[in-house]
Design an enzyme around this catalytic site. Sequence first.
Site, PDB file in Angstrom:
ATOM      1  N   ARG A   1       0.834  -1.155   0.048  1.00 12.38           N
ATOM      2  CA  ARG A   1      -0.076  -0.046   0.063  1.00 12.38           C
ATOM      3  C   ARG A   1       0.804   1.262  -0.054  1.00 12.38           C
ATOM      4  NH1 ARG A   1      -2.343  -0.215   6.171  1.00 12.38           N
ATOM      5  NH2 ARG A   1      -0.484   0.648   7.228  1.00 12.38           N
TER       6      ARG A   1
ATOM      7  N   ASN B   1      -4.717   8.144   4.505  1.00 14.40           N
ATOM      8  CA  ASN B   1      -4.233   7.513   5.734  1.00 14.40           C
ATOM      9  C   ASN B   1      -2.719   7.517   6.286  1.00 14.40           C
ATOM     10  OD1 ASN B   1      -5.208   5.399   7.818  1.00 14.40           O
ATOM     11  ND2 ASN B   1      -3.563   4.456   6.939  1.00 14.40           N
ATOM     12  N   GLU B   2      -2.488   7.984   7.331  1.00 18.33           N
ATOM     13  CA  GLU B   2      -1.111   8.221   7.606  1.00 18.33           C
ATOM     14  C   GLU B   2      -0.316   8.825   6.778  1.00 18.33           C
ATOM     15  OE1 GLU B   2      -0.133   4.350   9.641  1.00 18.33           O
ATOM     16  OE2 GLU B   2      -1.069   5.097  11.346  1.00 18.33           O
TER      17      GLU B   2
ATOM     18  N   GLU C   1      -6.897   5.382  15.821  1.00 16.17           N
ATOM     19  CA  GLU C   1      -6.610   4.166  16.013  1.00 16.17           C
ATOM     20  C   GLU C   1      -5.533   3.581  17.101  1.00 16.17           C
ATOM     21  OE1 GLU C   1      -4.381   2.513  12.421  1.00 16.17           O
ATOM     22  OE2 GLU C   1      -5.430   3.885  10.872  1.00 16.17           O
TER      23      GLU C   1
HETATM   24  C1  GLA Z   1      -1.764   2.048  11.067  1.00 10.81           C
HETATM   25  C2  GLA Z   1      -2.747   1.991   9.575  1.00 10.81           C
HETATM   26  C3  GLA Z   1      -3.613   0.965   9.676  1.00 10.81           C
HETATM   27  C4  GLA Z   1      -3.067  -0.308  10.108  1.00 10.81           C
HETATM   28  C5  GLA Z   1      -2.513  -0.176  11.581  1.00 10.81           C
HETATM   29  C6  GLA Z   1      -1.954  -1.603  12.128  1.00 10.81           C
HETATM   30  O1  GLA Z   1      -2.166   2.784  11.859  1.00 10.81           O
HETATM   31  O2  GLA Z   1      -3.189   3.300   9.437  1.00 10.81           O
HETATM   32  O3  GLA Z   1      -4.036   0.826   8.507  1.00 10.81           O
HETATM   33  O4  GLA Z   1      -2.172  -0.878   9.172  1.00 10.81           O
HETATM   34  O5  GLA Z   1      -1.404   0.920  11.674  1.00 10.81           O
HETATM   35  O6  GLA Z   1      -1.285  -1.326  13.501  1.00 10.81           O
END
Ligand code: GLA
Length: 706
Positions: free
Chosen positions: A134, A172-173, A326
């Site tokens: 990803r 995301n991140e 998260e």
């Molecule tokens: C990150 C990602 C998630 C997942 C978690 C696993 O926070 O944003 O998609 O991969 O890690 O700990």
Amino acid sequence: MTLLTPDRAGGRPSPGTDPAPGLAPLTTELGILFGGDYNPEQWDPAVWREDVRLMRQAGVNLVTVGVFSWSRYEPQPGVRDFAWMDEVLDLLHAHGIAVDLATPTASPPPWLGNLHPETLPVDADGVRLGWGSRNQFSPASRVYREHALAITRDLVERYAEHPAVRMWHVGNEFGQVCHGEESAVAFRGWLRERYGSLTALNEAWGTSVWSQHYGRWEEITPPRRAPYHLNPTQVLDFRRYSSDALRSLFREQRDLIREIDPVRPVTTNFMGFFALVDYWSWAEDLDVVADDAYPDPTDPHAASTSALTHDLMRSLGRGRPWVLMEQAAGAVSWRPHNLTKSPGRSRLESLQAVARGADAICFFQWRAATKGPERFHSAMLPHAGPETRAHQGVRRLGADLARLRPVVGSRVGARVAILFDWPSWWASQGEALPTDRLDALAQLRSWYRPLWEDGVAVDVARPGQDLSGYDVVLAPQLYLLTEPAADTLREHVARGGTLVLGPFGGVADESAHVRTGRFPALLRDVVGVSGEEWVPLPDDGAEVVWAAAAPGRPGSFRAEVLGELLRSEGAEVLASFRGGHLDGAPAITRHRRPGSGAAWYVGTVPPQDALADVVRQALAEAGVEGAAPAVRLPGVEVVRRGDALFVLNHGRGTVRVRVEDLLPGSSVPPRHPGSEVVDLLTGLPPAAGEVVLAADDAVVLIERNS
Ligand code: GLA
């Protein structure tokens, strides 16, 4: 129930608190938000029905969906399949579960890399990374951005009116870096903006060293693998550029969302003290700050490290409630050896985040995956199903959070600020410094630890921001210091505030050039001490002797990592080096001038005890106390948030604390009829005027008028 508003120490809002609504529209209706990432595309629709039923039973009221759904929405270029998401959103809404809907742009489908290899990121060795994982995109790629915006537009136009959707989650991140050709072009554009001319760039980059003069913009590249040390300013600027490139990606998706849906809040998930992105520069861009927190279960200081990160998140949002987006319910699957945590520990960590300003507690992820790289990552609903210790723990947490509704929206007030700056961190991570052992983050954490132990509320502050309103400012590591930032520190002391400045501070300007003259160049008169040499210490350190005895304190300690050849220019010398290269040089000083505050200088890395001593003395002299000064028990964290006092036991044994020590002036049984102290988690007053906390347990005390 009426809440009293006792304005105890630390109970007032932090300076600069922002009144923007943020999460309030959701939390006013739903209370504390509770849930997690939900990936229905990995499951059959029959499972979705079971999911929503179990979510409700667990008290889940918010899920984040669609984070990695791009190839499902767009299986081939330009094709759209949203029917499955229509059903998911309808189902969630029918069960009263709100949705934080993600743009799926963090993981492009394989066809994008296949058709457009230039969308793929290139590392510093020139290797182009592939798909099959990803995050495989270059932030600079025009084609990636066009495709990302196209899918985002269609998604948002389709769901902006959907009643389940209450918040938007961009990507995301964010953390991708690319050293490839398109990034080189974008980097040059960024540099043109910053410097205006090649002459100014050559000056800032110090290209007179090692024959690096640039005659044409085209010659400039991102830092790539080279025979020897790279130009430190080129590296620093590339880090700035990379953070800004990601920020512009975030902003273009956010702007598109706002154009279609100007109402719902937009966020993305931060990663604590994440090295690749300067979150200060992003903070104003988010309607709600959100964070992903995965404390390392092997870290003996995990509790204070997490507390610091939570304080950063609250501070980034200028005091507004933030989202713990998260965390793991048990073990992660991305460390080499994944220790788990008990449901009790997971609950405690969640309550800690609430204590420090979170109004949303979420997990990665709802249901444990059976396939893909994260199939051994814990989840709210484990492979073994709902009748498990872990899931029952999740239900308990859901019930606890529902009881904490009275704290929603309340603020944490701090009189202390601790400074942290990404560009300074980046510059201090460069090559060819006096030592590679002076770790800015480790410094920050060790300076923070005594505050955490004493229950002293702290905001994290950006160098240069307005500091009026703080009584004490701690600056553990400010290697790179700008003139405006130095001015705010000077003004703070002139106003009567206390400053504690750490070693190797104010060394460099924003180009990472060393400032000439005695150091700390911009603050020499403020700290009343100046130096001429930075002196890395041998492995066994160097002896430092206190000038005065203090009860319970050893007369000397061994300083570590770095010392400085200092002389006092008006400051009192509190401790000095004995023996060796620095014999007789001041190590710790305090400068007090009539009409001003106190400026402490710590020109070395003291061991934790000695450092804690200095920090505590500076706070005591400034009259700053913890939320419950009479309570100092190892592993016990005390935090005041609004009217509530959180007491969290991170230690291994049971502790007992008198309510009167936690809430001076209160008494159990109540002194005044109709007023009592209760624990929001149980709804009961602490028995016999005492809080008894087993390991991993917590209470949330408030005074209540019945
Ligand atoms: C990150 C990602 C998630 C997942 C978690 C696993 O926070 O944003 O998609 O991969 O890690 O700990």
